[in-house]
Design an enzyme around this catalytic site. Structure first.
Site, PDB file in Angstrom:
ATOM      1  N   SER A 246     -38.130 -17.304  12.062  1.00  0.00           N
ATOM      2  CA  SER A 246     -36.693 -17.848  11.472  1.00  0.00           C
ATOM      3  C   SER A 246     -36.373 -19.348  11.422  1.00  0.00           C
ATOM      4  CB  SER A 246     -36.034 -16.278  11.250  1.00  0.00           C
ATOM      5  OG  SER A 246     -36.327 -15.348  10.313  1.00  0.00           O
ATOM      6  N   GLU A 318     -30.619 -21.555  14.523  1.00  0.00           N
ATOM      7  CA  GLU A 318     -30.592 -20.867  16.159  1.00  0.00           C
ATOM      8  C   GLU A 318     -32.323 -20.900  16.799  1.00  0.00           C
ATOM      9  OE1 GLU A 318     -33.093 -16.441  15.751  1.00  0.00           O
ATOM     10  OE2 GLU A 318     -32.058 -16.653  13.628  1.00  0.00           O
TER      11      GLU A 318
END
Length: 324
Positions: A246, A318
């Site tokens: 992700s 992230e």
């Protein structure tokens, strides 16, 4: 550079030191140029001594764990990559803090649910840690089965998988404080942790060792859960292409996962060079063969801009991009 080379070559500790090491071999995205030097201390003590040496000699460095959430520049890294890969020991402790052997874990059926602790070096791979637990009938790490990266990196990011996060298991850490050049101990406090947030993202400390609380369980059940999670990762395409998993954090206040937001913005499958938003998952960017770090960064920025333009939502990346 010659001065740095001479200093490093004369450093008398148990450290593997390689010049001009390709960083693409040390990240899951498989991109990045060469580091001037790649150093892997064999013990925590060697790691500390070498870190102090680098600071005192004003040598630029970057601490690398499993490389699962990093993108290094196409130009590489000018300085030293300091790897935790050799800090990969796992010790089993009982509730009194005594070191145990695996034979001490579960001798009879009524021992199920008994508490033990795992003291893990920062370089222990999360996939190896979850496999170790499954082999020894220890509950707690099955949600992280197949997760790339290391125990140190998972603590730093407060990795979250299948409804569980590292903070659920963490008891304490030993970390190196670069501001004081000393080892410190952190005792877990829930107030310091949140979704993909840890105190180490703020204090600049480098995790050297972590202790996690686990308990004995039925080996067959733990293996079944672990295998189920690994298979789910495969079905979602986690292992199909080089990637960082992700790319963007989920924002629960927005009401839907980031992958769904990107999908509804019509961006699945979008490519810049060989960097592509996965056709099957909006929150994966994959290396479709020969992607560059700059292409990945450009695609991340493009995705953020398009999502904000269409929805007003600001995606939070992230993945960490490390400059030359």
């Amino acid at each position: 550079m010659n001065t740095v080379r001479k200093l490093l070559k004369n450093f008398n500790q148990n450290i593997d030191l390689i010049e001009n090491e390709s960083l693409s071999q040390h990240t899951t995205f498989k991109v990045g140029g060469c580091a001037d030097f790649f150093a892997a201390p064999h013990t925590i003590e060697d790691f500390i001594h070498f870190s102090v040496f680098l600071v005192q000699n004003n040598i630029r460095f970057f601490v690398l764990g499993g490389g699962s959430n990093l993108v290094f520049s196409d130009q590489g890294f000018r300085g030293v990559i300091l790897s935790t890969e050799k800090l990969n020991q796992i010790e089993i402790l009982d509730e009194a803090g005594n070191i145990c052997s695996p034979d001490d874990l579960q001798k009879k059926e009524e021992d199920e649910g008994k508490t033990f602790y795992l003291r893990c070096g920062a370089g222990v791979k999360m996939a190896d840690l979850s496999a170790f637990c499954a082999d020894h009938a220890l509950k707690g790490f099955a949600p992280f089965a197949g997760l790339p990266g290391t125990a140190g990196g998972a603590c730093f990011m407060n990795a979250r998988c299948y409804g569980s996060e590292v903070a659920d298991l963490l008891q304490n850490t030993k970390y190196f404080d670069f501001s004081t050049l000393s080892i410190k101990e952190y005792i877990f406090s829930p107030a310091d942790w949140a979704y993909k947030v840890s105190p180490f993202q703020q204090n600049g400390g480098i995790i050297l060792q972590s202790t996690f609380k686990v308990c004995t369980g039925k080996k067959a059940d733990i293996i079944e859960e672990s295998c189920k999670n690994i298979e789910d990762r495969k079905q979602k395409g986690h292992f199909s292409y080089p990637s960082a998993g992700s790319v963007f954090k989920n924002n629960r206040n927005f009401g839907m996962p980031s992958g769904k937001i990107i999908e509804e913005a019509g961006l699945k499958g979008t490519s810049i060079g060989a960097a592509q938003i996965a056709p099957w998952h909006g929150n994966f960017i994959i290396n479709n063969g020969g992607a560059s770090a700059s292409q990945i960064k450009e695609l991340v920025d493009f995705t953020k801009a398009k999502v904000e333009e269409k929805t007003g939502f600001q995606l939070e990346c992230e993945v960490i991009f490390v400059d030359n």
